[in-house]
Design an enzyme around this catalytic site. Structure first.
Site, PDB file in Angstrom:
ATOM      1  N   ASP A   1       0.884  -1.166   0.000  1.00  0.00           N
ATOM      2  CA  ASP A   1       0.000   0.000   0.000  1.00  0.00           C
ATOM      3  C   ASP A   1       0.917   1.210   0.000  1.00  0.00           C
ATOM      4  O   ASP A   1       1.601   1.473   0.985  1.00  0.00           O
ATOM      5  CB  ASP A   1      -0.885  -0.010   1.259  1.00  0.00           C
ATOM      6  CG  ASP A   1      -1.768   1.227   1.361  1.00  0.00           C
ATOM      7  OD1 ASP A   1      -1.656   2.115   0.487  1.00  0.00           O
ATOM      8  OD2 ASP A   1      -2.570   1.307   2.311  1.00  0.00           O
TER       9      ASP A   1
ATOM     10  N   PHE B   1     -10.232  10.853  -8.974  1.00  0.00           N
ATOM     11  CA  PHE B   1     -11.669  11.020  -8.738  1.00  0.00           C
ATOM     12  C   PHE B   1     -12.374  11.115 -10.093  1.00  0.00           C
ATOM     13  O   PHE B   1     -11.805  11.613 -11.064  1.00  0.00           O
ATOM     14  CB  PHE B   1     -11.931  12.299  -7.927  1.00  0.00           C
ATOM     15  CG  PHE B   1     -11.616  12.166  -6.470  1.00  0.00           C
ATOM     16  CD1 PHE B   1     -12.614  11.843  -5.553  1.00  0.00           C
ATOM     17  CD2 PHE B   1     -10.320  12.349  -6.007  1.00  0.00           C
ATOM     18  CE1 PHE B   1     -12.328  11.716  -4.199  1.00  0.00           C
ATOM     19  CE2 PHE B   1     -10.018  12.211  -4.653  1.00  0.00           C
ATOM     20  CZ  PHE B   1     -11.030  11.902  -3.750  1.00  0.00           C
TER      21      PHE B   1
ATOM     22  N   GLN C   1     -10.369  16.280  -2.534  1.00  0.00           N
ATOM     23  CA  GLN C   1      -9.861  15.578  -3.716  1.00  0.00           C
ATOM     24  C   GLN C   1      -8.357  15.846  -3.892  1.00  0.00           C
ATOM     25  O   GLN C   1      -7.582  14.927  -4.175  1.00  0.00           O
ATOM     26  CB  GLN C   1     -10.595  16.043  -4.981  1.00  0.00           C
ATOM     27  CG  GLN C   1     -12.043  15.577  -5.049  1.00  0.00           C
ATOM     28  CD  GLN C   1     -12.622  15.711  -6.452  1.00  0.00           C
ATOM     29  OE1 GLN C   1     -11.904  15.694  -7.442  1.00  0.00           O
ATOM     30  NE2 GLN C   1     -13.942  15.839  -6.540  1.00  0.00           N
TER      31      GLN C   1
ATOM     32  N   ALA D   1      -6.724  18.376  -9.642  1.00  0.00           N
ATOM     33  CA  ALA D   1      -5.865  17.753  -8.618  1.00  0.00           C
ATOM     34  C   ALA D   1      -5.050  16.620  -9.232  1.00  0.00           C
ATOM     35  O   ALA D   1      -3.861  16.456  -8.944  1.00  0.00           O
ATOM     36  CB  ALA D   1      -6.726  17.226  -7.472  1.00  0.00           C
ATOM     37  N   TYR D   2      -5.692  15.845 -10.107  1.00  0.00           N
ATOM     38  CA  TYR D   2      -4.989  14.729 -10.766  1.00  0.00           C
ATOM     39  C   TYR D   2      -3.836  15.284 -11.615  1.00  0.00           C
ATOM     40  O   TYR D   2      -2.713  14.778 -11.567  1.00  0.00           O
ATOM     41  CB  TYR D   2      -5.973  13.944 -11.638  1.00  0.00           C
ATOM     42  CG  TYR D   2      -5.356  12.741 -12.315  1.00  0.00           C
ATOM     43  CD1 TYR D   2      -5.092  11.571 -11.587  1.00  0.00           C
ATOM     44  CD2 TYR D   2      -5.038  12.757 -13.671  1.00  0.00           C
ATOM     45  CE1 TYR D   2      -4.519  10.463 -12.195  1.00  0.00           C
ATOM     46  CE2 TYR D   2      -4.473  11.657 -14.285  1.00  0.00           C
ATOM     47  CZ  TYR D   2      -4.212  10.520 -13.549  1.00  0.00           C
ATOM     48  OH  TYR D   2      -3.642   9.420 -14.156  1.00  0.00           O
ATOM     49  N   GLY D   3      -4.130  16.348 -12.365  1.00  0.00           N
ATOM     50  CA  GLY D   3      -3.106  16.954 -13.218  1.00  0.00           C
ATOM     51  C   GLY D   3      -1.913  17.448 -12.419  1.00  0.00           C
ATOM     52  O   GLY D   3      -0.758  17.206 -12.788  1.00  0.00           O
TER      53      GLY D   3
ATOM     54  N   LYS E   1       0.243  14.639 -11.168  1.00  0.00           N
ATOM     55  CA  LYS E   1       1.080  14.048 -12.215  1.00  0.00           C
ATOM     56  C   LYS E   1       2.185  14.996 -12.683  1.00  0.00           C
ATOM     57  O   LYS E   1       3.228  14.544 -13.140  1.00  0.00           O
ATOM     58  CB  LYS E   1       0.213  13.581 -13.393  1.00  0.00           C
ATOM     59  CG  LYS E   1      -0.683  12.387 -13.041  1.00  0.00           C
ATOM     60  CD  LYS E   1       0.107  11.159 -12.574  1.00  0.00           C
ATOM     61  CE  LYS E   1      -0.747   9.899 -12.511  1.00  0.00           C
ATOM     62  NZ  LYS E   1       0.020   8.703 -12.100  1.00  0.00           N
TER      63      LYS E   1
ATOM     64  N   VAL F   1      -6.649   4.910 -21.396  1.00  0.00           N
ATOM     65  CA  VAL F   1      -6.822   3.457 -21.359  1.00  0.00           C
ATOM     66  C   VAL F   1      -8.141   3.057 -20.692  1.00  0.00           C
ATOM     67  O   VAL F   1      -8.523   3.642 -19.677  1.00  0.00           O
ATOM     68  CB  VAL F   1      -5.628   2.809 -20.607  1.00  0.00           C
ATOM     69  CG1 VAL F   1      -5.775   1.299 -20.546  1.00  0.00           C
ATOM     70  CG2 VAL F   1      -4.309   3.182 -21.294  1.00  0.00           C
ATOM     71  N   ARG F   2      -8.790   2.056 -21.268  1.00  0.00           N
ATOM     72  CA  ARG F   2     -10.058   1.566 -20.717  1.00  0.00           C
ATOM     73  C   ARG F   2      -9.807   0.833 -19.394  1.00  0.00           C
ATOM     74  O   ARG F   2      -9.458  -0.341 -19.375  1.00  0.00           O
ATOM     75  CB  ARG F   2     -10.745   0.617 -21.713  1.00  0.00           C
ATOM     76  CG  ARG F   2     -11.270   1.321 -22.953  1.00  0.00           C
ATOM     77  CD  ARG F   2     -12.081   0.396 -23.845  1.00  0.00           C
ATOM     78  NE  ARG F   2     -11.276  -0.636 -24.490  1.00  0.00           N
ATOM     79  CZ  ARG F   2     -10.547  -0.431 -25.595  1.00  0.00           C
ATOM     80  NH1 ARG F   2     -10.498   0.760 -26.154  1.00  0.00           N
ATOM     81  NH2 ARG F   2      -9.865  -1.425 -26.119  1.00  0.00           N
TER      82      ARG F   2
END
Length: 276
Positions: free
Chosen positions: A62, A94, A105, A192-194, A197, A230-231
């Site tokens: 984890d 998210f 988030q 937040a994701y951007g 990364k 990607v799926r």
């Protein structure tokens, strides 16, 4: 102590991580560890590969839990005396329509995607054997998010001299700014994701520089990459690539030949170096 080469893929019981493990089982000449937070899910994923005639091993990990990271570190040190391939794939996002407050988030996303990945690197990079490969799975979203930053922030994130401490400070500031609802005023994009990364891509550039300074003769190659859209559970069913296609660039970087002197410290997508 085993002299067998060893590869570890974080967050690999499903999605791109699982596809990376599958590809490594076919191509990597050694032991491949599938890791997951939940041992039950991890063991099931290993069993699924077994049905395909592929042999992966399982270890709990984890990346939000330092003790869990250190347990893996100690295991690798004791059993293999180090590590040959590390693919930092574990990450969260998210959903677009998630109603969780943005500040939460931001905190949750950066905790895993940036701080968790950094902790894995801090503990496992010293174990990398000569000619080892490290692949940090980032995203093209890091590029678009960088474009959404203020000029001042862009300069900092593109700097060739930014330190890890300075990067940590910036990532922490983003989370703090979201809590005060001033992140846009402070020059941050609304993702937040951007931002998480951006952190992974810049961290990779810093780590590659450190390897050049401290372990030049070991020929370790470290890069960040985007697997593409990607799926997966994360990206949804409309994405353009299958998980196996998403695994191609990370696997390509993990299996670079031992006489390759690059790419190193780069950001790639579709096996091609992109301008940062």
């Amino acid at each position: 102590m085993s002299s067998v080469p060893v590869a570890v893929v974080t967050g690999s019981n499903k999605g791109i991580g699982f596809a990376i493990v599958r590809a490594l089982c076919k191509q990597f000449p050694g032991d491949v560890y599938l890791t997951a937070r939940d041992p039950d899910r991890g063991q099931k994923a290993v069993a699924k590969l077994q049905e395909e005639g592929l042999r992966a091993l399982f270890h709990q990990l984890d990346i939000d839990d330092l003790q869990s990271i250190r347990a893996l570190r100690d295991f690798l040190k004791e059993k293999y005396g180090g590590l040959n391939v590390l693919i930092n794939n574990a990450g969260i996002a998210f959903k677009v329509h998630d109603t969780t407050p943005f500040a939460i988030q931001a905190e949750v996303t950066l905790k895993t995607n940036f701080f968790g990945t950094r902790n894995v690197c801090t503990e496992l990079l010293p174990l990398m054997k000569p000619y080892g490969k490290v692949v940090n799975v980032s995203s093209m979203v890091s590029s678009s998010a960088l474009g959404g930053c203020s000029r001042e922030l862009q300069q900092k994130f593109r700097s060739d001299t930014i330190t890890e401490d300075e990067l940590v400070e910036l990532m922490t500031k983003f989370v703090e700014d979201t809590k005060k609802s001033v992140h846009e005023k402070e020059g941050w994009p609304n993702t937040a994701y951007g931002v998480s990364k951006i952190g992974v891509t810049v961290l990779s550039r810093i780590q590659a520089r450190m390897l050049n300074e401290k372990r030049k003769g070991d020929h370790i190659l470290l890069n960040a990459c985007c697997p593409g859209w990607v799926r997966t559970d994360m990206a949804g069913p409309k994405a353009t690539k299958s998980p196996d296609e998403g695994a191609e660039t990370p696997v390509y970087l993990a299996l670079l030949p031992s006489d390759a002197d690059g790419p190193h410290g780069q950001f790639l997508s579709n096996k091609t170096v992109r301008t940062w």
